[in-house]
Scaffold this motif. Structure first.
Motif, PDB file in Angstrom:
ATOM      1  N   GLY A  84       2.482   1.744  -3.324  1.00 62.40           N
ATOM      2  CA  GLY A  84       1.260   2.408  -4.368  1.00 62.40           C
ATOM      3  C   GLY A  84       1.043   4.034  -4.087  1.00 62.40           C
ATOM      4  O   GLY A  84       1.056   4.457  -5.202  1.00 62.40           O
ATOM      5  N   LYS A  85       1.412   4.399  -2.708  1.00 68.01           N
ATOM      6  CA  LYS A  85       1.284   6.001  -2.558  1.00 68.01           C
ATOM      7  C   LYS A  85       2.210   6.567  -3.021  1.00 68.01           C
ATOM      8  O   LYS A  85       1.929   7.647  -4.003  1.00 68.01           O
ATOM      9  CB  LYS A  85       0.527   5.727  -0.826  1.00 68.01           C
ATOM     10  CG  LYS A  85      -0.179   5.607  -0.055  1.00 68.01           C
ATOM     11  CD  LYS A  85       0.012   5.867   1.165  1.00 68.01           C
ATOM     12  CE  LYS A  85      -1.539   5.255   1.592  1.00 68.01           C
ATOM     13  NZ  LYS A  85      -1.839   5.360   3.161  1.00 68.01           N
TER      14      LYS A  85
ATOM     15  N   GLN B  14       3.045  14.527 -13.348  1.00 64.32           N
ATOM     16  CA  GLN B  14       1.521  14.800 -14.517  1.00 64.32           C
ATOM     17  C   GLN B  14       1.533  16.717 -14.028  1.00 64.32           C
ATOM     18  O   GLN B  14       1.161  18.070 -14.483  1.00 64.32           O
ATOM     19  CB  GLN B  14       0.558  14.796 -13.278  1.00 64.32           C
ATOM     20  CG  GLN B  14      -0.600  15.613 -14.551  1.00 64.32           C
ATOM     21  CD  GLN B  14      -2.359  14.708 -14.178  1.00 64.32           C
ATOM     22  OE1 GLN B  14      -2.310  13.817 -13.392  1.00 64.32           O
ATOM     23  NE2 GLN B  14      -3.239  14.511 -15.054  1.00 64.32           N
TER      24      GLN B  14
ATOM     25  N   TYR C 106      12.817   9.099  -6.823  1.00 65.14           N
ATOM     26  CA  TYR C 106      11.249   7.939  -6.801  1.00 65.14           C
ATOM     27  C   TYR C 106      12.765   6.447  -6.694  1.00 65.14           C
ATOM     28  O   TYR C 106      11.737   4.749  -5.991  1.00 65.14           O
ATOM     29  CB  TYR C 106      10.864   8.425  -7.793  1.00 65.14           C
ATOM     30  CG  TYR C 106       9.831   6.660  -7.462  1.00 65.14           C
ATOM     31  CD1 TYR C 106       8.205   6.243  -6.480  1.00 65.14           C
ATOM     32  CD2 TYR C 106       9.080   5.914  -8.880  1.00 65.14           C
ATOM     33  CE1 TYR C 106       7.551   5.453  -7.052  1.00 65.14           C
ATOM     34  CE2 TYR C 106       7.771   4.920  -9.147  1.00 65.14           C
ATOM     35  CZ  TYR C 106       7.526   4.601  -8.101  1.00 65.14           C
ATOM     36  OH  TYR C 106       6.886   3.617  -7.966  1.00 65.14           O
TER      37      TYR C 106
ATOM     38  N   LYS D 182       4.024   5.890  -5.591  1.00 61.82           N
ATOM     39  CA  LYS D 182       4.066   5.759  -7.219  1.00 61.82           C
ATOM     40  C   LYS D 182       3.097   6.781  -7.507  1.00 61.82           C
ATOM     41  O   LYS D 182       3.319   7.596  -8.313  1.00 61.82           O
ATOM     42  CB  LYS D 182       3.675   4.129  -7.915  1.00 61.82           C
ATOM     43  CG  LYS D 182       3.499   3.789  -9.125  1.00 61.82           C
ATOM     44  CD  LYS D 182       3.234   3.183  -9.486  1.00 61.82           C
ATOM     45  CE  LYS D 182       2.833   2.911 -11.054  1.00 61.82           C
ATOM     46  NZ  LYS D 182       3.183   1.462 -11.542  1.00 61.82           N
ATOM     47  N   ASP D 183       1.520   6.701  -6.898  1.00 58.55           N
ATOM     48  CA  ASP D 183       0.958   7.657  -7.189  1.00 58.55           C
ATOM     49  C   ASP D 183       1.026   9.177  -6.987  1.00 58.55           C
ATOM     50  O   ASP D 183       1.434  10.152  -7.417  1.00 58.55           O
ATOM     51  CB  ASP D 183      -0.335   7.820  -5.635  1.00 58.55           C
ATOM     52  CG  ASP D 183      -1.275   5.635  -6.261  1.00 58.55           C
ATOM     53  OD1 ASP D 183      -1.273   6.210  -7.604  1.00 58.55           O
ATOM     54  OD2 ASP D 183      -1.836   5.705  -5.414  1.00 58.55           O
ATOM     55  N   ALA D 184       2.322   8.886  -6.224  1.00 55.25           N
ATOM     56  CA  ALA D 184       2.726  10.198  -5.127  1.00 55.25           C
ATOM     57  C   ALA D 184       3.820  11.051  -6.761  1.00 55.25           C
ATOM     58  O   ALA D 184       3.492  12.521  -7.174  1.00 55.25           O
ATOM     59  CB  ALA D 184       3.545  10.387  -4.350  1.00 55.25           C
TER      60      ALA D 184
ATOM     61  N   GLU E 129       8.954  -2.118 -10.435  1.00 53.51           N
ATOM     62  CA  GLU E 129       8.312  -0.798 -10.032  1.00 53.51           C
ATOM     63  C   GLU E 129       9.168  -0.322 -10.341  1.00 53.51           C
ATOM     64  O   GLU E 129       9.234   1.602 -11.712  1.00 53.51           O
ATOM     65  CB  GLU E 129       7.882  -0.744  -9.121  1.00 53.51           C
ATOM     66  CG  GLU E 129       7.437   1.050  -8.913  1.00 53.51           C
ATOM     67  CD  GLU E 129       6.371   1.278 -10.001  1.00 53.51           C
ATOM     68  OE1 GLU E 129       6.412   2.592 -10.012  1.00 53.51           O
ATOM     69  OE2 GLU E 129       4.868   0.158 -10.234  1.00 53.51           O
TER      70      GLU E 129
ATOM     71  N   ASP F  54       0.423  -1.127  -0.349  1.00 53.51           N
ATOM     72  CA  ASP F  54      -0.247  -0.297  -0.115  1.00 53.51           C
ATOM     73  C   ASP F  54       0.887   0.847   0.553  1.00 53.51           C
ATOM     74  O   ASP F  54       0.552   2.282  -0.389  1.00 53.51           O
ATOM     75  CB  ASP F  54      -1.154   0.203   1.265  1.00 53.51           C
ATOM     76  CG  ASP F  54      -1.771   0.986   1.154  1.00 53.51           C
ATOM     77  OD1 ASP F  54      -2.628   1.362   0.278  1.00 53.51           O
ATOM     78  OD2 ASP F  54      -1.827   2.384   2.209  1.00 53.51           O
TER      79      ASP F  54
ATOM     80  N   GLN G 176       3.979   9.995  -9.710  1.00 58.77           N
ATOM     81  CA  GLN G 176       3.417  10.565 -10.643  1.00 58.77           C
ATOM     82  C   GLN G 176       2.411  11.468 -10.405  1.00 58.77           C
ATOM     83  O   GLN G 176       2.054  11.844 -12.156  1.00 58.77           O
ATOM     84  CB  GLN G 176       1.743   9.281 -11.340  1.00 58.77           C
ATOM     85  CG  GLN G 176       2.540   7.705 -11.741  1.00 58.77           C
ATOM     86  CD  GLN G 176       1.419   6.718 -11.949  1.00 58.77           C
ATOM     87  OE1 GLN G 176       0.287   6.516 -11.842  1.00 58.77           O
ATOM     88  NE2 GLN G 176       2.149   5.725 -12.693  1.00 58.77           N
ATOM     89  N   ARG G 177       2.349  11.703  -9.421  1.00 56.10           N
ATOM     90  CA  ARG G 177       0.776  13.239  -9.328  1.00 56.10           C
ATOM     91  C   ARG G 177       2.194  14.256  -9.669  1.00 56.10           C
ATOM     92  O   ARG G 177       2.123  15.429 -10.417  1.00 56.10           O
ATOM     93  CB  ARG G 177       0.432  13.424  -8.398  1.00 56.10           C
ATOM     94  CG  ARG G 177      -0.795  12.268  -7.851  1.00 56.10           C
ATOM     95  CD  ARG G 177      -1.603  12.878  -6.841  1.00 56.10           C
ATOM     96  NE  ARG G 177      -1.393  13.148  -5.804  1.00 56.10           N
ATOM     97  CZ  ARG G 177      -0.899  12.235  -4.870  1.00 56.10           C
ATOM     98  NH1 ARG G 177      -1.770  10.448  -5.416  1.00 56.10           N
ATOM     99  NH2 ARG G 177      -0.322  11.798  -3.461  1.00 56.10           N
TER     100      ARG G 177
END
Length: 429
Positions: free
Chosen positions: A26-27, A37, A131, A29-31, A157, A23, A33-34
């Motif tokens: 995943g957080k 972006q 990352y 990776k989301d951070a 990853e 988890d 990608q954000r």
């Protein structure tokens, strides 16, 4: 039964330990990608602001030349304003050299545009490397804890992050700028011994559109583009490229080429090209090996069905100039931020060296005192020009390995003659 229960308890404990970690990854990776972006959006906003300021500058310059009663200036400004309103991009320099004020404005806009892209590339690279570093630590900890499946997941990853198109494009852009600012580009040629071709790699480069129009031959017959049955055209291999070239299909020692833009590209936001090459010479003829990488300069741009020409030039034996020896062609079906590499087939040159006679000094005269002469040999290969054209034949990028060849690059695309085949006799035959 007890063994089964114990195993189940261990599995449950393992899953309970792994779930929070997965988890957290995943957080992470989301951070990441954000951040990418947001970086992309910030870069695009900065470039849009450059275009807005440029448009306002055009209005101000038009008003100024109008107040001065400058008819040619007003006409030139109206042409550029109309072009900009239709295309919404920065122009080339060729059509504006007569107006120093407009040239200065374009240069300033380009510098601002480039600064925005460089800043976006630096942030993209920094975020991604941070990352990847965090993933490295996770891998090490998972291995120390003997959770190898998790370590493999983190490793997968990490590889995905390194292969991300935005990261690859950012590294390419930063490396290109660093190379431009570095003093003393690498030059020179190397000889090789083993030049046997391996079997060409399979490729899916079959054209999905007409490569070029029919044209008349020397004797009036009609010529039309042919389709290479192997789909390779004049390339040994073509594929998506990262930062480094894959192993070549021909065992030669490639060296980076000091390529520079020819200045003929009308669009500022186009494609970038880097290249490597080397010469392979024997006693009578020479071969030149070339491979290059093409990338988009804007991370959000993609192209399809790009046409690439490589023009090879040699020095004339009598020393009177340079002539074109070969023109090779390849089709790139898709170009995205990740970039494309291409290794061309060896270009067959008419000769490998040219010789120049020279007189000898007194210390070098024959024993009998008579004058003597000698020959200096130099490579016949003079350089290469690589040109990239869009589907509609607009020039998107053009570089040369020798500044003396800047005017020899083809401004308009024309399929090389070997790619044309006779389909019927001239009318009336």
């Amino acid at each position: 039964m007890m063994v089964t229960v114990a195993a189940a308890m261990l599995l449950t404990a393992g899953l309970a330990w792994a779930a929070p970690v997965l988890d957290e990854v995943g957080k992470g990776k989301d951070a990441w990608q954000r951040k990418l972006q947001a970086c992309q959006q910030e870069c695009e906003a900065a470039k849009k602001e450059v275009l807005v300021r440029y448009r306002k500058a055009l209005d101000n310059m038009r008003q100024s030349v109008q107040q001065n009663g400058d008819l040619e200036g007003v006409t030139a400004m109206d042409v550029e304003i109309h072009r900009f309103d239709a295309k919404n991009d920065l122009p080339g320099m060729a059509a504006t050299e007569q107006m120093p004020a407009l040239v200065r404005t374009i240069v300033q806009a380009r510098e601002a545009w480039g600064k925005a892209e460089l800043e976006g590339a630096r942030k993209t690279q920094d975020y991604t490397e941070q990352y990847v570093l965090a993933l490295d630590q996770r891998i090490k900890q998972a291995v120390r804890d003997n959770h190898l499946d998790l370590a493999k997941a983190f490793d997968g990853e990490r590889k995905s992050a390194r292969d991300a198109p935005a990261y690859q494009a950012a590294k390419f852009l930063l490396a290109e700028k660093e190379a431009e600012s570095a003093k003393g580009a690498l030059t020179g040629m190397v000889s090789v011994v083993d030049t046997k071709l391996t079997k060409p790699a399979s490729s899916n480069l079959a054209p999905s559109f007409v490569l070029g129009p029919d044209r008349p031959g020397r004797n009036g017959q009609v010529l039309t583009p042919r389709t290479d049955p192997e789909g390779l055209y004049d390339a040994l291999q073509v594929g998506e490229g990262g930062q480094s070239f894959p192993p070549g299909m021909v065992p030669v020692a490639y060296k980076p080429l000091p390529v520079s833009e020819t200045g003929k590209v009308p669009r500022f936001d186009s494609v970038g090209i880097t290249a490597e090459g080397c010469t392979d010479a024997d006693t009578d003829a020479g071969r030149y090996h070339l491979r290059f990488r093409v990338r988009v300069k804007s991370l959000s741009t993609t192209y399809t069905n790009l046409k690439v020409l490589a023009q090879y030039f040699v020095r004339n034996p009598n020393g009177t100039g340079i002539r074109e020896a070969q023109v090779y062609f390849v089709l790139v079906t898709n170009l995205s931020a990740k970039g494309v590499f291409c290794e061309m087939k060896p270009a067959e040159l008419p000769y490998s060296y040219i010789s120049r006679g020279r007189g000898l000094g007194a210390a070098e005269r024959n024993r009998n005192g008579t004058a003597a002469s000698a020959e200096d040999r130099e490579p016949a290969f003079a350089g290469v020009v690589i040109s990239v054209y869009a589907t509609d034949d607009k020039l998107l990028g053009q570089v040369t390995s020798s500044t003396s060849l800047k005017e020899r690059g083809k401004g308009a695309f024309q399929l090389p003659l070997p790619w044309m085949q006779r389909v019927r006799e001239r009318p009336g035959k």
